[in-house]
Design a protein around this motif. Structure first.
Motif, PDB file in Angstrom:
ATOM      1  N   PHE A  44      -6.444 -10.286   7.540  1.00  0.00           N
ATOM      2  CA  PHE A  44      -7.506  -9.914   6.662  1.00  0.00           C
ATOM      3  C   PHE A  44      -7.313  -9.948   5.243  1.00  0.00           C
ATOM      4  CE2 PHE A  44      -8.148  -8.282  10.779  1.00  0.00           C
ATOM      5  CZ  PHE A  44      -9.439  -8.359  11.476  1.00  0.00           C
ATOM      6  N   HIS A  45      -6.231  -9.981   4.779  1.00  0.00           N
ATOM      7  CA  HIS A  45      -5.830  -9.956   3.359  1.00  0.00           C
ATOM      8  C   HIS A  45      -6.532 -11.149   2.673  1.00  0.00           C
ATOM      9  CE1 HIS A  45      -3.347  -6.658   2.101  1.00  0.00           C
ATOM     10  NE2 HIS A  45      -2.514  -6.720   3.271  1.00  0.00           N
ATOM     11  N   VAL A  50      -2.012 -11.535  -0.953  1.00  0.00           N
ATOM     12  CA  VAL A  50      -0.831 -12.032  -0.411  1.00  0.00           C
ATOM     13  C   VAL A  50       0.151 -12.733  -1.379  1.00  0.00           C
ATOM     14  CG1 VAL A  50       0.342 -13.962   0.983  1.00  0.00           C
ATOM     15  CG2 VAL A  50      -1.717 -12.750   1.641  1.00  0.00           C
ATOM     16  N   ALA A  51      -0.468 -13.473  -2.539  1.00  0.00           N
ATOM     17  CA  ALA A  51       0.078 -13.867  -3.670  1.00  0.00           C
ATOM     18  C   ALA A  51       0.859 -12.792  -4.634  1.00  0.00           C
ATOM     19  CB  ALA A  51      -0.778 -14.749  -4.629  1.00  0.00           C
ATOM     20  N   ILE A  57       4.620  -7.476  -6.330  1.00  0.00           N
ATOM     21  CA  ILE A  57       3.951  -6.590  -7.216  1.00  0.00           C
ATOM     22  C   ILE A  57       2.943  -5.609  -5.986  1.00  0.00           C
ATOM     23  CG2 ILE A  57       1.747  -6.513  -8.870  1.00  0.00           C
ATOM     24  CD1 ILE A  57       2.565  -9.176  -9.867  1.00  0.00           C
ATOM     25  N   PRO A  58       3.064  -4.730  -6.368  1.00  0.00           N
ATOM     26  CA  PRO A  58       2.485  -3.638  -5.196  1.00  0.00           C
ATOM     27  C   PRO A  58       0.740  -3.616  -5.342  1.00  0.00           C
ATOM     28  CG  PRO A  58       3.917  -2.278  -6.562  1.00  0.00           C
ATOM     29  CD  PRO A  58       3.912  -3.722  -6.998  1.00  0.00           C
ATOM     30  N   LEU A  59       0.073  -3.810  -4.078  1.00  0.00           N
ATOM     31  CA  LEU A  59      -1.273  -3.681  -4.312  1.00  0.00           C
ATOM     32  C   LEU A  59      -1.879  -2.506  -4.960  1.00  0.00           C
ATOM     33  CD1 LEU A  59      -2.208  -5.190  -0.859  1.00  0.00           C
ATOM     34  CD2 LEU A  59      -1.962  -6.546  -3.141  1.00  0.00           C
ATOM     35  N   ASP A  63      -7.485  -3.579  -5.033  1.00  0.00           N
ATOM     36  CA  ASP A  63      -6.841  -4.626  -4.238  1.00  0.00           C
ATOM     37  C   ASP A  63      -7.325  -4.494  -2.765  1.00  0.00           C
ATOM     38  OD1 ASP A  63      -5.551  -6.149  -6.459  1.00  0.00           O
ATOM     39  OD2 ASP A  63      -3.936  -5.055  -6.111  1.00  0.00           O
ATOM     40  N   ARG A  64      -6.775  -3.229  -2.354  1.00  0.00           N
ATOM     41  CA  ARG A  64      -7.082  -2.984  -0.794  1.00  0.00           C
ATOM     42  C   ARG A  64      -8.364  -2.884  -0.442  1.00  0.00           C
ATOM     43  NH1 ARG A  64      -2.240  -0.028  -2.388  1.00  0.00           N
ATOM     44  NH2 ARG A  64      -0.587  -0.599  -1.273  1.00  0.00           N
ATOM     45  N   GLU A  65      -9.365  -2.668  -1.388  1.00  0.00           N
ATOM     46  CA  GLU A  65     -10.765  -2.420  -0.740  1.00  0.00           C
ATOM     47  C   GLU A  65     -11.382  -3.648   0.015  1.00  0.00           C
ATOM     48  OE1 GLU A  65     -13.126  -1.294  -4.241  1.00  0.00           O
ATOM     49  OE2 GLU A  65     -12.054   0.939  -4.341  1.00  0.00           O
TER      50      GLU A  65
END
Length: 175
Positions: A44-45, A50-51, A57-59, A63-65
């Motif tokens: 679902f990302h 993913v990049a 680099i942490p999300l 980014d997560r929304e």
């Protein structure tokens, strides 16, 4: 007469935990034990997430929304039918977002010793999440709270042992 196995629960289960706890391994085993379909949360990302993770680099929350929203749509569409989906769901606010999209979801929090999880992350091949991000995962993690529907299951042991404990704990929630 139908030969399709009927689900033992019609609940949507979100398998959560830091990277390396085995969500992708345990989720399908739990789904099978409960007679439910499984969806891999990583699928679902958006490509940008993913990049970013592949680059170490942490999300962040923004980014997560879209990722959480996509999982929420899947869970909403499975309401009354049941299903199992993986999602780190590390923060309470992430779980609240999933619950807002799909009221009634329950969480299976896979927990474990950092050393064991790091060892398992180091052994897996072809995954975009590097071991270097494990500390950020633990720093972000807010374990399930007493008012959240779900169970915590330790990830020590074989996948079969872990999934059996998890399925039993989830069945206990329904009873």
């Amino acid at each position: 007469m139908s030969t399709t196995p009927q689900p033992r629960t019609r609940t949507v289960v979100v398998v959560m935990g830091v990277a390396g706890t085995g969500k992708t391994t345990i989720g399908p085993l739990v789904a099978e034990a409960l007679g439910l379909p499984y969806a891999e949360g990583d699928d679902f990302h958006p490509a940008a997430n993913v990049a970013k993770m592949s680059a170490g680099i942490p999300l962040d929350d923004s980014d997560r929304e879209p990722w959480l929203d996509a999982i929420g749509v899947w869970a909403h569409d499975r309401a009354g039918l049941g299903g199992v989906v993986s999602s780190s769901a590390l923060k309470r606010s992430y779980r609240d977002r999933l619950r807002a999209a799909a009221p009634g979801v329950v969480f299976l929090h896979l927990t474990g010793d950092r050393e064991l999880i790091e060892q398992r992350m180091g052994a897996r091949k072809g995954h975009f999440m590097p071991t270097a991000l494990l500390d950020s995962q633990f720093a972000t993690l807010q374990p399930l709270q007493e008012d959240e529907a779900g169970v915590a299951v330790d990830v020590s042991g074989t996948p079969e042992e872990i999934s059996a404990r998890a399925a039993a704990a989830l069945r206990g929630l329904a009873g």
